[in-house]
Design a protein around this motif. Structure first.
Motif, PDB file in Angstrom:
ATOM      1  N   VAL A   1       5.140  -8.298   3.268  1.00 61.46           N
ATOM      2  CA  VAL A   1       3.820  -7.658   3.270  1.00 61.46           C
ATOM      3  C   VAL A   1       3.156  -7.827   4.633  1.00 61.46           C
ATOM      4  O   VAL A   1       2.711  -6.852   5.254  1.00 61.46           O
ATOM      5  CB  VAL A   1       2.936  -8.279   2.177  1.00 61.46           C
ATOM      6  CG1 VAL A   1       1.551  -7.657   2.213  1.00 61.46           C
ATOM      7  CG2 VAL A   1       3.581  -8.127   0.824  1.00 61.46           C
TER       8      VAL A   1
ATOM      9  N   LEU B   1       3.296  -2.025  -1.457  1.00 59.75           N
ATOM     10  CA  LEU B   1       3.190  -2.019  -0.005  1.00 59.75           C
ATOM     11  C   LEU B   1       3.619  -0.667   0.561  1.00 59.75           C
ATOM     12  O   LEU B   1       2.874  -0.025   1.307  1.00 59.75           O
ATOM     13  CB  LEU B   1       4.083  -3.134   0.526  1.00 59.75           C
ATOM     14  CG  LEU B   1       4.219  -3.246   2.023  1.00 59.75           C
ATOM     15  CD1 LEU B   1       2.924  -3.774   2.579  1.00 59.75           C
ATOM     16  CD2 LEU B   1       5.365  -4.167   2.363  1.00 59.75           C
ATOM     17  N   SER B   2       4.826  -0.226   0.189  1.00 55.79           N
ATOM     18  CA  SER B   2       5.339   1.022   0.753  1.00 55.79           C
ATOM     19  C   SER B   2       4.452   2.190   0.388  1.00 55.79           C
ATOM     20  O   SER B   2       4.159   3.042   1.223  1.00 55.79           O
ATOM     21  CB  SER B   2       6.754   1.303   0.250  1.00 55.79           C
ATOM     22  OG  SER B   2       7.557   0.192   0.424  1.00 55.79           O
TER      23      SER B   2
ATOM     24  N   VAL C   1       8.740  -0.706   7.944  1.00 53.18           N
ATOM     25  CA  VAL C   1       8.431  -1.041   6.552  1.00 53.18           C
ATOM     26  C   VAL C   1       9.574  -0.635   5.618  1.00 53.18           C
ATOM     27  O   VAL C   1      10.365  -1.469   5.196  1.00 53.18           O
ATOM     28  CB  VAL C   1       7.108  -0.373   6.106  1.00 53.18           C
ATOM     29  CG1 VAL C   1       6.759  -0.818   4.707  1.00 53.18           C
ATOM     30  CG2 VAL C   1       6.002  -0.735   7.068  1.00 53.18           C
TER      31      VAL C   1
ATOM     32  N   SER D   1      -4.851  -6.047   7.940  1.00 53.91           N
ATOM     33  CA  SER D   1      -4.123  -7.231   8.413  1.00 53.91           C
ATOM     34  C   SER D   1      -5.104  -8.354   8.760  1.00 53.91           C
ATOM     35  O   SER D   1      -4.742  -9.523   8.676  1.00 53.91           O
ATOM     36  CB  SER D   1      -3.203  -6.945   9.598  1.00 53.91           C
ATOM     37  OG  SER D   1      -3.399  -5.712  10.155  1.00 53.91           O
TER      38      SER D   1
ATOM     39  N   THR E   1      -5.253  -0.060   8.776  1.00 49.00           N
ATOM     40  CA  THR E   1      -4.191  -1.074   8.658  1.00 49.00           C
ATOM     41  C   THR E   1      -4.557  -2.318   9.455  1.00 49.00           C
ATOM     42  O   THR E   1      -4.253  -3.438   9.034  1.00 49.00           O
ATOM     43  CB  THR E   1      -2.839  -0.520   9.132  1.00 49.00           C
ATOM     44  OG1 THR E   1      -2.999   0.021  10.439  1.00 49.00           O
ATOM     45  CG2 THR E   1      -2.314   0.535   8.200  1.00 49.00           C
TER      46      THR E   1
ATOM     47  N   ALA F   1       4.612  -5.959   7.490  1.00 50.66           N
ATOM     48  CA  ALA F   1       4.434  -4.521   7.344  1.00 50.66           C
ATOM     49  C   ALA F   1       3.095  -4.078   7.903  1.00 50.66           C
ATOM     50  O   ALA F   1       3.018  -3.154   8.707  1.00 50.66           O
ATOM     51  CB  ALA F   1       4.547  -4.132   5.875  1.00 50.66           C
ATOM     52  N   PHE F   2       2.031  -4.776   7.508  1.00 52.11           N
ATOM     53  CA  PHE F   2       0.700  -4.352   7.967  1.00 52.11           C
ATOM     54  C   PHE F   2       0.547  -4.534   9.469  1.00 52.11           C
ATOM     55  O   PHE F   2       0.010  -3.686  10.168  1.00 52.11           O
ATOM     56  CB  PHE F   2      -0.384  -5.125   7.218  1.00 52.11           C
ATOM     57  CG  PHE F   2      -0.682  -4.527   5.878  1.00 52.11           C
ATOM     58  CD1 PHE F   2      -1.444  -3.369   5.788  1.00 52.11           C
ATOM     59  CD2 PHE F   2      -0.182  -5.087   4.720  1.00 52.11           C
ATOM     60  CE1 PHE F   2      -1.707  -2.804   4.556  1.00 52.11           C
ATOM     61  CE2 PHE F   2      -0.442  -4.531   3.491  1.00 52.11           C
ATOM     62  CZ  PHE F   2      -1.207  -3.375   3.408  1.00 52.11           C
TER      63      PHE F   2
ATOM     64  N   PHE G   1      -1.262  -9.136  -3.502  1.00 53.91           N
ATOM     65  CA  PHE G   1       0.090  -9.393  -3.018  1.00 53.91           C
ATOM     66  C   PHE G   1       0.491 -10.848  -3.190  1.00 53.91           C
ATOM     67  O   PHE G   1       1.619 -11.162  -3.569  1.00 53.91           O
ATOM     68  CB  PHE G   1       0.193  -9.026  -1.530  1.00 53.91           C
ATOM     69  CG  PHE G   1       0.287  -7.559  -1.285  1.00 53.91           C
ATOM     70  CD1 PHE G   1       1.273  -6.800  -1.888  1.00 53.91           C
ATOM     71  CD2 PHE G   1      -0.603  -6.927  -0.441  1.00 53.91           C
ATOM     72  CE1 PHE G   1       1.364  -5.444  -1.650  1.00 53.91           C
ATOM     73  CE2 PHE G   1      -0.512  -5.576  -0.200  1.00 53.91           C
ATOM     74  CZ  PHE G   1       0.468  -4.830  -0.812  1.00 53.91           C
TER      75      PHE G   1
END
Lengths: 499, 124, 504
Positions: free
Chosen positions: C341, C90-91, C253, C468, C464, C344-345, C481
């Motif tokens: 996850v 993710l990062s 994040v 999402s 992004t 974050a998005f 994920f």
């Protein structure tokens, strides 16, 4: 030559110190070179002796072939060998650093400086390698007397500080001498190993307690253990930069080493050391907090660093007082880490004062532009002082906390945690002034002009910048390699024998 | 109890001498007198060591004539030699101290501690 | 030999690559293009290295390396397991997007001091990946502290008084928490010498219950600051003075998730769900998280600054993760990991939009954004997607995690937390939809003449936003994920969870 390493460690700097006044008459460069060569020899000998001790166990060297307890014995075990290596290495670096500092001074003063400096280093090295408590006293006085005079090089203010240090330091040495007098009266011996064997059979608890207390107080004054630290801030902040750099880095540490040596190797089976160590532990805990708070209150960078030293020396004392494996790991590792880090910081403070004349933190605006490399190293060293990974300081602090947790000493844990935060306050304050604060209007214009002139040159002469950067790299390397140092050297320096 | 008082009379005297020295360091204002007080302390300790080497009825540890006496017949020479070193150290300390005092006096014109501190403060 | 060496040490390279980049960046102070190229290359390289480990990890292998010993019996131990890989993937993926965005943003706004900025960013990413791949507490702590130090200059980057004060606050909170965490970690090391993260926990039976309770509280305090659990959250809204890419990647994040990830590690791999239940600390933490969720949402309602509103939203959303670990049933755990996850998005999209608006129009407050949707339709479209997702609308990514959390609460017999989730969803609607409404339908007095944000800002946020959207329909899309999260949960609950991969 290899067979005489332990003797060379001390004798070469001592002998060169004696002939330096003559060499300086001929040429000052000759005096510098011979001094550097002497310290290099001491460093190589220490390293050789250390390797020998690691490979084949402790190296007992009898002076003139006289076996102890009649003769004087030098002992190179991993502990003393390691410390001697450290002292001679820092001594060499600071000597190189000192050259531009002294360039403006008359040749005669230069000569005297190198003479005294070598005496001081030789004295400290002698304290480290000797296996005889009286011999330790003599070397203590050699290094101290040289240090008093060296401090006085910093001008009239420093002379007063040096004189006061002389009074306190000599009184401390007298207490130590009296303490070993008691031990001698009880056993008839002055050899450390011999004393350790004879003392458990002695049935005189009062006398032993008095001896222990006298020795610990005497050496405690020399290591600036709170509340016996009174001489330190004035002496450190008024001495010339190379002197402060050297004595702050190693001098107090050698006394700390002596306390450790005597408590754990000489008095180990007597039970009195425990009492003294308990006392030392609480003094240290109080000193950590006191030193940190006093450091926050300072505006003078040198005094801030000096009070920080008061606190950090107490870390070492705390580890020794804990007395368990982790505590001693922490203390010994901190002797090494703090020597490198604080030496580095004082050299930086000295360079800033040398270059810009500024000692006051509040005038540090834009220092990061004036001296980018120096300030970058300052940041690294500051992180190590606070105890943040991955710098060296983190690991010694980690072991100290481990030791405290293992011993169930939650008071110490709280003190260590609080101290990290307090240390962060005063070091980040400096960093903010140097990196974030804007100078006053008129200053800014002047600075721009200075910058355009300086852009093409290095911020410092190589012989000043190189030791600083080397020590800065050292701070990071010691952090990364801390476990290796423990596994290879420090674990053999524990009192409970070698595995 | 009696022996504690009388048997150790020399040690009591040494203690008093040493405390006089410490008192001097703390109580006197004059920097030179402080140095003298320091010397008093070191003398006290030197005498302490010398006392350790003494025995009633013993002689100097030098071989007179042919016959070697028992251990009890001689004073212990070791503390004396140690104190030789300590005396040298004391002399060196006094020398350094006097040199520093000389510089202080030249700069500030006084050796009284409060006056020196006052001068120092007015400097900065 | 060399290939093998390279492959075996991939976790190490994943950490080191951006450290090397940081050095390159610092060395090229005046050469902007090299500096930025280094950032991009490191980002892509880091993602590629981590991605290359994914098939092996999915197949059940574990890639680990111990390059260095830190203390007797404890190594610098890096290991790519399913749980860590979720965070690492993710990062590093989002770093690529942020790097592009960063360059556009910093060129548009001309803050100055950019060399240090890019270098700190790279170091921060190194430590985030380090945290993700740490296999024991001490390793994790070292990267955790480096992360603190690397993000501190990013917070004060603008060098205004407000920024410097924000930096202060950030340092005070994180350093104090770091020290408590250090005590907790050392205590754990003394109680259970040499133990690394073990799925299902390793502390059971190692110490009296009281000691474990104290340890748990210390861990909560230590990780709670970065995870912004109330009342330890206050630094986060203040830290919004940082440039937007920092807020986007780090304060939505990498940094805050490091705290949340810490909770996952402590709950799943140090204590273990069973032990948390035994020592009775689960409900305490769950209620703390619930209060945070509600109070943060209420605070967000009253904030006019868009970034501050997003920050309070982050505070609330992070506590979903904490709540999931505290409930400690398999589904709740799955929800917690997947929410790392999902959030974050969604949140990075929202921050990117806020930054794009600011860089284009210099407006930071919601009340000033009337009609902006008509000027910047694509940006606001992405913002709308993010808002819908974060509320938890069915078939959007936020829903997947909340659904699991809700069922997890049922599974643990604590249905009360479903009410919290629902309430929070309503509140979230309450503070996001007005923004969308204002932007599209609000009428401004003046005639606006803005145009869409420039491409380097626009493309990252569109990507992004698209992700999402897609993750809501297919949670396994691209980077697996969901499967990784399931695998992590299965390891923690020793396959008794009854979950199987494959996704929707």
């Amino acid at each position: 030559m290899t067979a005489n390493y332990p003797a060379l460690i001390v004798i070469i700097p001592l002998a060169v110190a004696v002939i330096t006044p003559v060499l300086g008459r001929i040429s000052i460069v000759l005096a510098q070179l011979s001094a550097a060569a002497a310290l290099l020899v001491a460093f190589i000998s220490s390293l050789g002796a250390l390797q020998h001790a690691l490979a084949e166990g402790s190296w007992h060297y009898y002076f003139g072939g006289w076996a102890p307890p009649w003769g004087i014995e030098y002992v190179i075990d991993p502990l003393s060998g390691g410390l001697a290596t450290l002292v001679s290495f820092i001594g060499l670096l600071v000597l190189i650093y000192a050259v531009p500092h002294l360039a403006t001074k008359p040749a005669r003063e230069n000569t005297y400086f190198y003479t005294l400096y070598l005496l001081c280093v030789a004295g400290l090295l002698g304290m480290v390698v000797t296996g005889d408590v009286f011999n330790l006293y003599v070397f203590l006085e050699i290094s101290s007397l040289a240090a008093y005079a060296l401090i006085a090089f910093g001008g009239s203010r420093a002379t007063v500080a040096g004189y006061r240090y002389l009074l306190i330091g000599t009184a401390a040495a007298c207490l130590y001498l009296l303490g070993i007098g008691y031990l001698y009266a009880l056993t008839g011996s002055l050899n450390m190993a011999d004393l350790a064997e004879l003392l458990p059979a002695v049935d005189a608890p009062t006398a032993l307690v008095i001896a222990t207390v006298l020795i610990v107080i005497g050496l405690g004054i020399k290591m600036a253990l709170f509340p016996l630290h009174g001489w330190l801030p004035d002496a450190y902040s008024s001495a010339p930069a190379p002197v402060t750099g050297f004595i702050a880095a190693v001098m107090a540490k050698v006394s700390a080493y002596a306390i450790y040596r005597i408590c754990f190797f000489v008095l180990k089976d007597t039970g009195t050391a425990i009492i003294a160590l308990n006392m030392v532990g609480w003094m240290a805990a109080a000193g950590i907090i006191f030193g940190s708070i006093m450091a926050i209150a300072q505006n003078d960078l040198w005094r801030m660093l000096a009070y920080s030293s008061v606190a950090q020396m107490c870390y070492i004392a705390l580890g020794v007082a804990l007395g368990n494996t982790y505590g001693i790991y922490g203390a010994l590792l901190h002797i090494l880490n703090h020597a490198v880090t604080k030496g580095c910081l004082f050299l930086i403070a000295g360079s800033i004062a040398w270059k810009t004349g500024i000692r006051d933190i509040t005038q540090f605006a834009k220092m990061c532009r004036k001296m980018p490399w120096t300030m970058a190293v300052f940041v690294v060293a500051a992180l190590s002082m606070i105890g943040l990974p991955p710098t060296a300081g983190f690991f010694s602090k980690m072991y100290l906390v481990m030791g405290s947790v293992e011993a169930g000493a939650w008071g110490y844990v709280a003190v260590l945690v609080a101290s990290s935060l307090l240390t962060a306050i005063y070091f980040f304050r400096v960093i903010e002034y140097a990196y974030l604060h804007q100078p006053a209007q008129g200053e800014a214009v002047k600075l721009e002009q200075e910058n355009s002139v300086m852009a093409r040159r290095w911020e410092l002469p190589a012989s000043m910048l190189m030791p600083i950067i080397l020590l800065g790299i050292g701070v990071l390397t010691l952090g990364v390699l801390s476990e290796k140092i423990i596994a290879d050297v420090i674990q053999f320096a524990l009192p409970w024998g070698m595995p | 109890m009696l022996t504690t008082a009388t048997g150790y009379v020399n040690y009591w005297l040494i203690s008093i001498l040493m405390l006089v020295g410490f008192y001097g360091i703390i109580a006197t204002e004059n920097l030179l007198k402080k140095l003298m007080a320091l010397n008093v302390i070191s003398v006290a300790i030197i005498i302490f060591y010398l006392n350790l080497g003494q025995k009633a009825g013993s002689n100097v540890p030098v071989l007179f004539g042919e016959e070697l006496g028992t251990v009890a017949a001689y004073a212990n020479p070791l503390p004396h030699t140690l104190m030789l070193t300590a005396i040298v150290v004391g002399v060196a300390t006094t020398g350094v101290g006097l040199a520093l005092l000389y510089r202080i006096y030249n700069r500030y014109g006084t050796l009284e501690e409060t006056d020196v501190l006052k001068e120092m403060r007015s400097d900065s | 030999m060399t290939t093998e060496f390279f492959l075996a040490n991939r976790p190490l390279w994943a950490v080191l690559i951006s450290l090397v980049a940081a050095i390159v960046i610092l060395a090229n102070d005046r050469r902007h293009n090299i500096r930025e190229a280094a950032t991009l290359l490191a980002a892509v390289g880091k993602f590629a290295i981590i991605l290359s480990m994914m098939p092996a990890v999915l197949a059940g292998q574990i890639i680990e390396t111990t390059p260095l010993t830190l203390a007797p019996g404890i190594a610098l131990h890096l290991r790519a397991d399913a749980c860590g890989l979720v965070f690492a993937l993710l990062s590093s993926f989002l770093w690529i997007a942020t790097s592009v965005y960063n360059i556009g943003y910093m060129r548009a706004l001309k803050y100055g001091h950019e060399t240090g900025y890019y270098a700190c960013f790279a170091v921060a990413l190194s430590s985030a990946i380090g945290i993700a791949l740490s296999a024991n507490l001490l390793t994790l702590f070292i990267f955790y502290e480096i992360l603190t130090l690397a993000t501190y200059p990013l917070v004060f980057h603008a060098r205004t008084k407000e920024a410097i004060d924000g930096g202060h606050k950030y340092l005070v909170y994180t350093l104090a928490a770091g020290q408590l965490l250090l005590v907790a970690i050392i205590w754990t090391m003394i109680v259970a010498p040499g133990a690394g993260f073990t799925a299902g926990g390793f502390l059971a039976g190692k110490a009296p219950v009281a000691v474990l309770q104290v340890l748990f509280v210390l861990f909560v305090l230590g990780f709670g600051v970065k995870a912004a659990v109330m009342p330890l959250h206050d630094w986060l809204p203040t830290a919004m003075v940082a440039p937007t890419p920092v807020s986007a990647l780090l304060h939505a994040v990498a940094v805050v998730k490091a705290g949340a990830f810490g909770f996952v590690r402590v709950a799943g791999f140090v204590f273990g769900p069973a032990l948390i239940k035994d020592i009775g600390m689960g409900p305490l933490l769950a209620w703390l998280a619930s209060i945070t969720i509600i109070v943060a949402s209420l605070r967000a309602l009253s904030e006019d600054g868009l970034k501050r509103r997003l920050a309070y939203s982050t505070v609330g959303q992070l506590s979903y993760v904490v709540l999931g670990t505290a409930i400690a049933s398999p589904l709740a755990f799955l929800g917690a990991i997947f929410h790392i996850v999902a959030h974050a998005f969604m949140k990075i999209t929202l921050f990117f939009c806020a930054g794009a608006i600011y860089a284009t129009t210099h407006k930071e407050n919601v009340s000033e954004m009337k009609g902006i949707g008509r000027q910047m339709p694509l940006t606001m479209a992405a913002f709308t997607i993010g808002s819908i997702a974060i509320v938890g609308t069915p078939f959007w990514v936020g829903f997947v995690s909340k659904w699991n959390l809700g069922f997890g609460a049922l599974q643990a017999g604590q249905p009360v937390f479903i009410a919290i989730l629902v309430l929070s969803a309503l509140l979230t609607t309450g503070y996001f939809f007005p923004i969308v409404y204002t932007a599209y339908f609000g009428s401004s007095e003046k005639e606006l003449s803005y145009h869409e944000a420039k491409p380097s800002l626009l493309y990252p946020l569109l990507i992004t936003a698209a992700v999402s959207f897609i993750l809501g329909i297919s949670p396994n899309f691209g980077l697996n994920f969901y499967d990784l999260a399931i695998q992590a949960v299965n390891s923690v609950f020793a396959a008794s969870s009854g979950l199987s991969g494959g996704g929707l």
